[in-house]
Design an enzyme around this catalytic site. Structure first.
Site, PDB file in Angstrom:
ATOM      1  N   LYS A   1       7.838  -2.199   7.292  1.00 44.49           N
ATOM      2  CA  LYS A   1       6.509  -1.611   7.444  1.00 44.49           C
ATOM      3  C   LYS A   1       5.964  -2.056   8.790  1.00 44.49           C
ATOM      4  CE  LYS A   1       3.258   0.508   4.837  1.00 44.49           C
ATOM      5  NZ  LYS A   1       3.400   1.547   3.827  1.00 44.49           N
TER       6      LYS A   1
ATOM      7  N   GLY B   1      -8.849   9.219   0.654  1.00 46.28           N
ATOM      8  CA  GLY B   1      -8.032   9.563   1.810  1.00 46.28           C
ATOM      9  C   GLY B   1      -7.033  10.644   1.455  1.00 46.28           C
TER      10      GLY B   1
ATOM     11  N   VAL C   1      -3.978  10.551  -0.002  1.00 44.40           N
ATOM     12  CA  VAL C   1      -3.456  10.511  -1.376  1.00 44.40           C
ATOM     13  C   VAL C   1      -4.598  10.680  -2.379  1.00 44.40           C
ATOM     14  CG1 VAL C   1      -2.069   9.250  -3.049  1.00 44.40           C
ATOM     15  CG2 VAL C   1      -1.652   8.904  -0.607  1.00 44.40           C
TER      16      VAL C   1
ATOM     17  N   GLY D   1     -11.196   5.151  -2.615  1.00 43.88           N
ATOM     18  CA  GLY D   1     -10.502   5.680  -1.438  1.00 43.88           C
ATOM     19  C   GLY D   1     -10.223   7.165  -1.581  1.00 43.88           C
TER      20      GLY D   1
END
Ligand code: NAD
Length: 357
Positions: free
Chosen positions: A83, A185, A187, A183
């Site tokens: 990552k 965003g 997704v 969240g």
């Protein structure tokens, strides 16, 4: 935070390589962490976020890359875990030059690390990175890629949530369930679409108010404050933002039966907070298991498989999640530990027949 050296951290968590990337002209400051390449090249997205300090960015890269090792393993992909994080505000500091400078560092790893999108990144950013390296996936469909992985991440998260409902309530229907989603965003928004279709009542928070306004007006969900989200009387808490939101403080406030979301590294401490969820009777769906849809799609792009294959692999997440819940009940381990055991078993068995990539 305790003063721990980088090598101590890397050694404790078992990383193979950590690269600090700097480009003065574009302002790039990035960290690429390669955790484990037993199963194949390390694949994991690049996150761009305004970290408060460098240690926080390093921690995120180390924890996220370790999570990718387990995610890729349990999903049955021939990939190791890696990552990267870029320090900066994606809305202000992301430029073509910065992305291309970053792409050069990815290229220098000669395929040991393959990147894709994560928080603060999108498919068109991958095009800039691809100008400098071929070791990038999640490319736009117009460039022969399989596009944004987020819909698939949302789909496996939804499957995992349904499996958790089956375990908690005896039925996997989510109709009428009250869900807090942290969240809105990439997704988060696709997840809202599945949940709205199934008739859930949804409460959404986001760091950016414009994102909350957008999903409230588009899907009829209710907007809530950043901190208020932990006190709501809901059936399911779904973290879809950043990590470590399941911790001592939030667990004393959360009133849900289930925690199931797409965010990586939800448990601040896997053992402590995984156990605490079990003690409190909360079913925790391991994050790296149920958010694997995106990497499955990204891997499909790498190996030249199509979306049908991705869908087939994503559907397996439902059964796999139920298996983890049942195994946790049988062994007395927490669900995260069980999922990690399954992932490690595969890595250890393959390590027995070949050296690292
Ligand atoms: P994104 O950048 O599109 O969305 C994240 C959203 O979270 C942003 O709108 C941000 O403002 C918001 N946010 C940040 N901190 C917050 C807070 N404290 N409270 C409320 N909102 C907050 O990212 P994404 O791609 O949707 O990813 C969401 C999570 O899912 C991340 O943890 C990511 O690592 C994980 N994930 C994403 C994918 C994928 O396919 N994109 C795959 C696997 C895991």
């Amino acid at each position: 935070m305790e003063d721990v050296s980088v090598f101590e951290q890397v050694s404790d968590m078992g990383h193979e390589q950590v690269v600090f990337c700097h480009d003065k002209a574009s302002g790039l400051k990035a960290i690429i962490a390669v955790h484990n390449t037993v199963l194949g090249p390390a694949l994991g997205g690049t996150r761009m976020w305004m970290y408060e300090n460098e240690q926080q960015a390093l921690n995120d890269a180390l924890r996220l890359s370790r999570g990718m090792t387990f995610k890729n393993s349990i999903a049955g992909l021939n990939l190791g875990g890696g990552k990267a994080v870029i320090i900066g505000d994606a809305r202000k500091h992301k430029t073509e030059a910065l992305l291309r400078a970053y792409g050069k560092f990815v290229r220098n790893l000669n395929g040991k690390y393959i990147t894709a999108e994560d928080v603060g990144m999108n498919s068109s950013d991958m095009e800039h990175i691809a100008a400098e390296t071929k070791h990038v996936s999640g490319m736009p469909e117009s460039r022969g890629g399989l596009g944004d992985p987020s819909p698939f991440t949302a789909y496996t998260t939804y499957m995992g949530m349904k499996a958790a409902a089956k375990k908690a309530y005896g039925s996997d229907s989510l109709a009428g369930k009250r869900i807090s989603l942290q969240g809105a965003g990439h997704v988060g928004e696709f997840l809202i679409q599945h949940l709205v279709k199934e008739g859930c009542e949804i409460f959404v928070s986001d760091y950016y108010e414009d994102r909350v306004k957008e999903v409230v007006s588009q899907y009829g969900v209710k907007g809530v404050g950043l901190d208020e989200i932990y006190d709501l009387d809901v059936d399911i808490y779904s973290p879809a933002a950043l990590g470590a939101t399941v911790n001592n403080e939030t667990l004393s406030r959360l009133k849900c039966d289930i925690i199931a979301g797409c965010a990586n590294n939800q448990l601040a401490d896997e053992k402590l907070h995984g156990d605490l969820c079990t003690e409190k009777g909360i079913i925790y769906a391991p994050d790296f298991l149920i958010n694997s849809g995106g990497v499955i799609n990204v891997y499909a792009e790498v190996i030249g498989a199509g979306t049908d294959w991705t869908k087939y692999k994503c559907e397996q997440v439902y059964d796999q999640t139920l298996r983890v819940f049942n195994q946790a009940e049988e062994t007395g381990k927490n669900t995260q530990e069980v999922a990690i055991d399954i992932a490690k078993e595969r890595i250890d068995s393959v390590a027995g027949i070949k050296a690292t990539f």
